[in-house]
Design an enzyme around this catalytic site. Structure first.
Site: not given
Length: 485
Positions: A218-220, A222
């Protein structure tokens, strides 16, 4: 000599040659493999006749051998079995050295390692029973206990590292198990426990921190995308990125929204800095497409993706999908599609950012000692790679501080100590289920601990089960234990 006798002589000679070759192969080439087979009872009986080395945390044994009055002579005991189960593994007469350090460092613990040869010579002369080496490991008991208590009954994992050295300060995987049930000398009870553990759908024997199934980050992820953008020299923290309410993936009619359907800013663009702070999906999907799969894969590999790693426990390599098409590359920008990681890998990303861009080799064993506790070997801190420059590391640190101070990571904040972090909520499957993530480090200006927290989805409906709500408070407890000894 007539022909039939000659043929018989050739056959007999060939049979003797085959026998000689096969016995030589077994005795010299297969000896180690056969000796280490879990079902080799002669080997197990021989090893049970030895005082197997202890595993120490802060000087306290968490695994040791105690003498008994039965035929097996020694029994392996685990004083804090469930807390350290995935670190120690188990040692069983029925199943041998299973999982954890008991398996990966079996040669040292059993005393059969080549490095112990000269120390075994006095035992051969005096007839004294050989003993195994003692392992002092890097786990900080306060951090380990804080991680286990904060994770509680949730399925997931926590990994904490010292970013300066790579020392593993905590490694927790839930659900856990009690290795004492597998080391018992009640062999029927051991078999029943082993079968029960293996049939358990929650898979308590799997070390979710480093092995088993990989997870969508997920967004980690990014952080990896932002690192690639900054390292390309085409973007800086102030670069404006498109941030529409929905982003249509290239070549498709499929669009992805921002979390909660909200806008990332008051306008049509958002800076890279704020895109990280508010975890803007649409800008990162666009950014991934601009960078491309090759550049993102190269950055991921620099952080350790795809690399076989022994800590000394074997670590399943994380992966970035290099064969992705344009639409799939956009999804990788938000840590979806086929990006898969271990919690250790996510902790390594934060640790390298915390350490001015230098990634240290993670390790679990600090010192190996002989039976007299004299040091045999000490692990020195070693660089694994330099995935980003010190400048990029500082820019990412500033963004991660903003995530905790004014973004989705507020639940990880500590009073009087600046925390840098990144949340993630990773959807998987087709039911809408999602795992919760948090990764970060503290103190942000002089980091001594980096952490990754994964909480597996409890239900198909993940509403409220976000990284900021579920994983960040766990990380806060772990970071607090690490910075407040």
């Amino acid at each position: 000599m007539n022909a039939p006798i000659r043929r018989l002589a050739v056959v007999v000679a060939a049979m003797f040659a085959a026998l000689l070759i096969s016995t030589t192969y077994i005795q010299f080439f297969q000896a180690d493999t056969l000796r280490e087979m879990a079902g080799n009872r002669r080997t197990l009986l021989d090893q049970y006749g030895r005082d197997r080395g202890a595993i120490l945390v802060d000087g306290t044994p968490i695994a040791e051998s105690e003498p008994t009055d039965d035929d097996l002579r020694w029994i392996r005991t685990y004083s804090q079995g469930q807390l350290y189960a995935h670190v120690t593994g188990y040692y069983s007469f029925t199943y041998g050295a299973g999982l954890g350090l008991e398996r990966s460092e079996n040669a040292l613990l059993s005393g059969s390692a080549d490095s112990l040869f000269y120390r075994r010579l006095p035992d051969l002369v005096t007839g004294r029973e050989p003993t195994g080496a003692t392992l002092e490991i890097t786990i900080d008991p306060r951090v380990q206990r804080a991680a286990a208590q904060a994770l509680g009954d949730r399925r997931g994992a926590v990994v904490a590292l010292d970013p300066r050295t790579g020392a593993i300060l905590a490694m927790v995987s839930h659900p856990t198990y009690d290795p004492n049930t597998l080391s018992s000398h009640n062999l029927s009870a051991v078999q029943q426990s082993y079968e029960t553990l293996n049939e358990d759908a929650s898979r308590p024997l799997v070390n979710r921190a480093i092995a088993g199934d990989l997870y969508p980050p997920g967004s980690v992820f990014k952080l990896v995308v932002a690192a690639a953008a900054l390292e390309s020299n085409e973007f800086n923290p102030d670069s404006e990125l498109p941030s529409p309410l929905r982003y249509t993936l290239p070549g498709t009619s499929t669009s992805i929204p921002n979390f909660g359907g909200s806008s990332c800013s008051g306008g049509e663009t958002t800076s890279l800095f704020d895109s990280v702070r508010v975890s803007c999906n649409t800008s990162f999907a666009w950014l991934a497409g601009e960078l491309g799969a090759d550049q993102l894969n190269a950055q991921a590999e620099a952080f350790g993706f795809g690399q076989p790693l022994q800590v000394p426990l074997p670590v399943t390599p994380s992966r970035y999908p290099v064969d992705a098409d344009d639409a799939q590359v956009g999804l990788t920008g938000i840590g979806q599609y086929d990006v898969r990681v271990t919690p250790l890998q996510v902790a390594m990303i934060s640790a390298s950012i915390a350490n001015d861009g230098v990634l240290m080799q993670p390790h679990l064993v600090d010192t190996v000692r002989d039976k007299d506790l004299d040091p045999i070997d000490t692990t020195s801190a070693q660089e694994l790679s330099t995935p980003i420059s010190a400048t990029t590391a500082q820019e990412l640190t500033d963004m991660m501080i903003a995530v905790v101070d004014a973004g989705s990571g507020g639940a990880a904040a500590l009073p009087g100590i600046q925390v840098a972090g990144k949340t993630g909520t990773a959807e998987f499957g087709t039911t809408g289920a999602a795992h919760a993530w948090f990764t970060g480090f503290a103190p942000a200006d002089n980091p001594t601990i980096a952490v990754a927290v994964l909480v597996e989805s409890a239900t198909a409906d993940w509403t409220g089960e976000t990284g900021g709500v579920v994983a960040a408070p766990i990380a806060r407890a772990v970071l607090e234990a690490g910075v407040n000894p």
